[in-house]
Write a protein that holds these residues in place. Structure first.
Motif, mmCIF file in Angstrom:
data_model
loop_
_atom_site.group_PDB
_atom_site.id
_atom_site.type_symbol
_atom_site.label_atom_id
_atom_site.label_comp_id
_atom_site.label_asym_id
_atom_site.label_seq_id
_atom_site.Cartn_x
_atom_site.Cartn_y
_atom_site.Cartn_z
ATOM 1 N N ARG A 197 3.066 14.318 2.971
ATOM 2 C CA ARG A 197 2.952 13.086 3.765
ATOM 3 C C ARG A 197 3.056 11.863 2.860
ATOM 4 O O ARG A 197 2.464 11.832 1.775
ATOM 5 N N LEU A 198 3.814 10.867 3.312
ATOM 6 C CA LEU A 198 3.955 9.594 2.595
ATOM 7 C C LEU A 198 3.821 8.460 3.591
ATOM 8 O O LEU A 198 4.463 8.465 4.642
ATOM 9 N N GLU A 199 2.970 7.487 3.270
ATOM 10 C CA GLU A 199 2.854 6.276 4.071
ATOM 11 C C GLU A 199 2.964 5.076 3.137
ATOM 12 O O GLU A 199 2.335 5.044 2.075
ATOM 13 N N SER B 271 0.858 -1.184 0.000
ATOM 14 C CA SER B 271 0.000 0.000 0.000
ATOM 15 C C SER B 271 0.892 1.230 0.000
ATOM 16 O O SER B 271 2.019 1.206 0.511
ATOM 17 N N LEU B 272 0.368 2.289 -0.580
ATOM 18 C CA LEU B 272 1.125 3.534 -0.656
ATOM 19 C C LEU B 272 0.147 4.702 -0.668
ATOM 20 O O LEU B 272 -0.850 4.679 -1.379
ATOM 21 N N LEU B 273 0.434 5.717 0.139
ATOM 22 C CA LEU B 273 -0.378 6.921 0.175
ATOM 23 C C LEU B 273 0.547 8.123 0.187
ATOM 24 O O LEU B 273 1.427 8.231 1.046
ATOM 25 N N LEU B 274 0.363 9.021 -0.768
ATOM 26 C CA LEU B 274 1.172 10.226 -0.863
ATOM 27 C C LEU B 274 0.245 11.424 -0.945
ATOM 28 O O LEU B 274 -0.675 11.447 -1.762
ATOM 29 N N LYS B 275 0.491 12.431 -0.074
ATOM 30 C CA LYS B 275 -0.300 13.650 -0.079
ATOM 31 C C LYS B 275 0.627 14.857 -0.122
ATOM 32 O O LYS B 275 1.652 14.895 0.578
#
Length: 423
Positions: free
Chosen positions: A136-138, A110-114
């Protein structure tokens, strides 16, 4: 728009003194007056880390991504820009808020970038115009049958009246602030119901004036997780250690806490933890002080069809701009409700109580800060909303009202557009 924390963003804490009037900061600030310095960190480091992480995770790049371009345009009025008691400065404010969100989900990764920007224009005080930045990166990736790796990166570039105020509840001189957060962790599944997690966290804060004390913090933690037979409950226990350094003192912090995760339903879950901590603070003259204390955290999330509720509370330490560590009780609540298919209302609120860590900290005053933000929204289309917001902020040099109470009022209208797309 104006200097604010919108309920729709995620700039809340993981972990917010009157302007130059507090005894614990006045001397330091006066000595550093007019000694402005450039901030030493920047988004460049953030994007370098993002690039390195994505290079290591090349298998996921071939999959589909969900991309959400965002744009907000707002205008309103702030009656106390500098958040002071005397000589208040007001102004009309216009803001343009572009942003983008990238999301990827699969069975293994999973990857989330804002990335969000707040381009502020003060119509009556143009010298205050600035661009706030929030990144933000997760990421999470499954390694084989038992191992799991994760990372989280955050970078904020705003002022002390933004995220610093949320974290500590203290009002200080309006100075540019950069905050960086980097986390790396790995988990090992002992069995189908238990695992061991370990994390390393690095935090840094940089201020644009020598009057304020930059700091760096390194933290390591170990957790044992066990899922109960109910399949709804997970227990966690483990120690943490961090070392925080600045130009004035060093802090060593050791803690042990017990946590409980509960999935009450498909839409409601909670996390609660409680523990003990031991803190040692040594100043540059070699003097040190020790303290035993408690730490606690409680999070509630409920996402229903017509309403969403988020509540967060934690009790722990926070570092002030003068290098002092203080106890903090931080409460945050957000609730919104859809009255009809298009029209809804909500409220966003925060309460922060902060007080001395050691009885010898005679110059550290108790402090109480709260913020209340009711809002209305109307959905013009599925992707286009209009918000009406009002924010009231109140800060006192005591845990109750005092003669030094500060107040601030802001009101604005906001147009927000988001367009989800699949690549």
């Amino acid at each position: 728009m104006m200097i604010k924390t919108k309920g729709s963003d995620d700039r809340q804490l993981a972990t917010g003194h009157s302007l130059c009037r507090c005894p614990d900061t006045r001397f330091t600030i006066m000595n550093g007056l007019n000694q402005n310095r450039p901030l030493r960190t920047g988004p460049r480091l953030f994007f370098i880390m993002v690039f390195m992480w994505t290079c290591l995770a090349t298998p996921i790049l071939a999959a589909e991504w969900r991309v959400v371009p965002k744009l907000g345009v707002s205008g309103g009025y702030d009656d106390n820009i500098f958040y002071t008691k005397e000589d208040k400065v007001d102004s009309s404010v216009v803001s343009i808020e572009p942003g983008v969100e990238l999301d990827y989900q699969s069975l293994l990764s999973s990857l989330l970038l804002k990335a969000d920007f707040d381009i502020l224009s003060y119509l009556d005080e143009s010298d205050l115009n600035r661009v706030n930045q929030y990144y933000r990166l997760e990421g999470n990736h499954r390694l084989g049958q038992r191992w799991d790796a994760r990372t989280e990166l955050r970078f904020y570039n705003d002022t002390t009246l933004n995220t610093y105020l949320e974290e500590t509840g203290r009002v200080v001189e309006r100075i540019d602030r950069e905050y960086g957060f980097a986390k790396g962790g790995i988990s090992y599944d002992i069995s189908t119901i238990s695992s061991i997690d370990t994390d390393y966290i690095y935090e840094t804060a940089r201020y644009s004036d020598d009057a304020f004390s930059d700091y760096d913090k390194h933290r390591i933690s170990l957790r044992y997780r066990h899922r109960l037979k109910t399949q709804q409950d997970v227990l966690l226990i483990g120690p943490s250690y961090y070392k925080r350094k600045n130009d004035l003192n060093d802090t060593d912090y050791v803690s042990l806490d017990l946590g409980w995760i509960r999935d009450w339903s498909d839409i409601t879950n909670t996390y609660a933890s409680i523990g003990a901590r031991y803190t040692n603070v040594k100043d540059k003259d070699g003097n040190d002080e020790n303290n035993w204390g408690a730490l606690a955290r409680f999070n509630l999330t409920r996402k229903g069809i017509v309403s969403t509720t988020t509540f967060e509370y934690y009790h722990d330490l926070a570092t002030l701009v003068d290098g002092t560590d203080v106890n903090v009780d931080n409460f945050h609540l957000r609730y919104d409700y859809l009255l009809t298919e298009r029209f809804g209302l909500g409220i966003n609120g925060r309460l922060v109580l902060s007080y001395d860590l050691f009885s010898s900290q005679g110059g550290v005053e108790d402090n109480r800060y709260y913020m209340v933000e009711p809002f209305l929204f109307y959905r013009l289309t599925e992707d286009f909303k209009v918000y009406l917001r009002y924010t009231y902020q109140n800060s006192s040099k005591d845990l109750v009202e005092s003669e030094d109470t500060l107040e601030r009022n802001r009101a604005w209208i906001e147009f927000r557009y988001e367009l989800p797309m699949l690549l």
